[in-house]
Design an enzyme around this catalytic site. Structure first.
Site, PDB file in Angstrom:
ATOM      1  N   THR A 229     -27.377  43.761  18.986  1.00  0.00           N
ATOM      2  CA  THR A 229     -28.127  44.779  19.709  1.00  0.00           C
ATOM      3  C   THR A 229     -29.086  44.133  20.708  1.00  0.00           C
ATOM      4  OG1 THR A 229     -29.865  44.853  18.016  1.00  0.00           O
ATOM      5  CG2 THR A 229     -27.988  46.333  17.736  1.00  0.00           C
ATOM      6  N   ASP A 230     -29.563  44.953  21.660  1.00  0.00           N
ATOM      7  CA  ASP A 230     -30.487  44.448  22.671  1.00  0.00           C
ATOM      8  C   ASP A 230     -31.909  44.924  22.364  1.00  0.00           C
ATOM      9  OD1 ASP A 230     -30.541  47.129  23.379  1.00  0.00           O
ATOM     10  OD2 ASP A 230     -29.260  46.878  25.138  1.00  0.00           O
ATOM     11  N   ALA A 231     -32.799  44.753  23.315  1.00  0.00           N
ATOM     12  CA  ALA A 231     -34.208  45.108  23.097  1.00  0.00           C
ATOM     13  C   ALA A 231     -34.406  46.601  22.866  1.00  0.00           C
ATOM     14  CB  ALA A 231     -35.037  44.650  24.289  1.00  0.00           C
TER      15      ALA A 231
ATOM     16  N   VAL B  85     -29.862  49.093  20.785  1.00  0.00           N
ATOM     17  CA  VAL B  85     -28.451  49.492  20.816  1.00  0.00           C
ATOM     18  C   VAL B  85     -27.591  48.261  21.079  1.00  0.00           C
ATOM     19  CG1 VAL B  85     -28.995  51.826  21.589  1.00  0.00           C
ATOM     20  CG2 VAL B  85     -28.504  50.057  23.288  1.00  0.00           C
TER      21      VAL B  85
END
Length: 343
Positions: A12-14, A17
């Protein structure tokens, strides 16, 4: 085939998601799992000095956010474009609701020689893998299924069929085959495509239906009995409603009864008495088949017995599992064919 996996935090990213590029990585992961399923050794495959299968196109459409902990099912649909090109469509959904698409992907692959970088025909293992994957796709929109007495199940669609090993839950290699060229090459020409139902009896015979005709097949001699095909109204099926003689949708045997379906009705035929049971036809609904989804109240395409007292009803790319011993469905909601545990 389909590939199941859980989304991990590192993907996931910041924003919490899945990072967009990681969706394509999951697709490639599913591709590799499919190769393993076909018996291909990944180390040998990706380091082979005689061929390489690079990706020349990749794309993903994102429909919903994917979060850490989500359980996904990735369905692969490879299709051969030419002797040196194939594409894979990826349908990505939640494991709990596989019909809900969270993303759709595509990769295009070509076969080249690693040194010259020139195109060349696929190696045999890729052709075999493509054939096996196409075979699994054939299991959708089936025409008929025959559960044989030798641990095999035969799945028919159009003019092709699959041989499936029930004990190891795997499609036999070399399939699909044409009906008129394989095990059933002695079928009458009319039965070389579009079989609507298959019923295996206890007496060493099997019945295959198409339109207003049927044939009787001898399991021991592996041939159609003399005098067939015969029409359904030839007098061998007393008690059928007249409109059933024009052709049926599907049928299956349970103990000493044959259940025969047409439109929104079904009848029950007693093999010992050689007569249709009284009180039929009846409507196909949740009263006669408790728990049956309204989607299956008409036009059931395939019905066949499997294991542990279960019968499967197929319609399009969905199925319902019915427990004959408990006289109710295992689940009120249809499942996708590709998620069936029997494959």
């Amino acid at each position: 085939m389909f590939y199941s996996r859980t989304v991990y935090f590192q993907e996931t990213d910041a924003a919490g998601v899945v990072y967009f590029a990681n969706v394509m990585a999951m697709c490639h992961e599913a591709y590799e799992a499919s190769l393993i399923h076909a018996g291909i050794d990944l180390k040998t495959f990706f380091t082979n000095p005689d061929f390489a299968i690079p990706i020349v196109r990749a794309e993903v459409d994102y429909r919903r956010p994917i979060f850490c902990g989500d359980r996904l099912q990735i369905h692969l649909f490879p299709r051969k474009i030419s002797q040196d090109t194939f594409e894979i469509d990826y349908q990505i959904g939640f494991a709990e609701k596989p019909e809900t698409r969270v993303a759709i992907g595509l990769t295009k692959h070509i076969s080249i020689h690693p040194s010259s970088r020139r195109r060349q025909p696929f190696p045999e293992e890729i052709n075999r893998w493509l054939a096996e994957e196409r075979a699994e796709d054939l299991l959708k929109n089936l025409d008929a299924v025959a559960i044989w007495n030798n641990g095999k199940a035969y799945f028919f669609r159009g003019d092709e069929y699959l041989s499936y090993d029930v004990n190891i839950a795997r499609i036999d290699r070399g399939y699909p085959q044409k009906i008129n060229l394989g095990k059933w090459k002695k079928f009458p020409p009319k039965f070389g495509a579009g079989i609507t139902a298959a019923v295996v009896l206890k007496n060493g015979k099997a019945l295959f239906f198409k339109g207003n005709q049927y044939i009787r097949y001898d399991l021991e001699s592996d041939r159609v009995d003399p005098g067939y095909p015969q029409t359904l109204d030839s007098g061998n099926w007393p008690g059928w409603p007249p409109h059933f003689y024009g052709g049926i949708d599907t049928a299956f045997r349970w103990n000493n009864k044959i259940y025969i379906f047409k439109g929104d009705e079904y009848i029950r035929y007693d093999l010992a008495k050689e007569l249709t049971d009284l009180g039929y036809p009846q409507k196909i609904n949740s009263e006669t088949w408790p728990g049956l989804s309204p989607k299956f109240a008409s036009g059931i395409e395939v019905a066949f017995p499997w294991r542990d007292g279960r019968v499967y009803f197929f319609k399009g790319d969905e199925y319902i599992c019915y427990n004959m011993n408990r006289n109710c469905t295992e689940s009120e909601q249809p499942q996708t064919v590709s998620s069936w545990s029997g494959w």
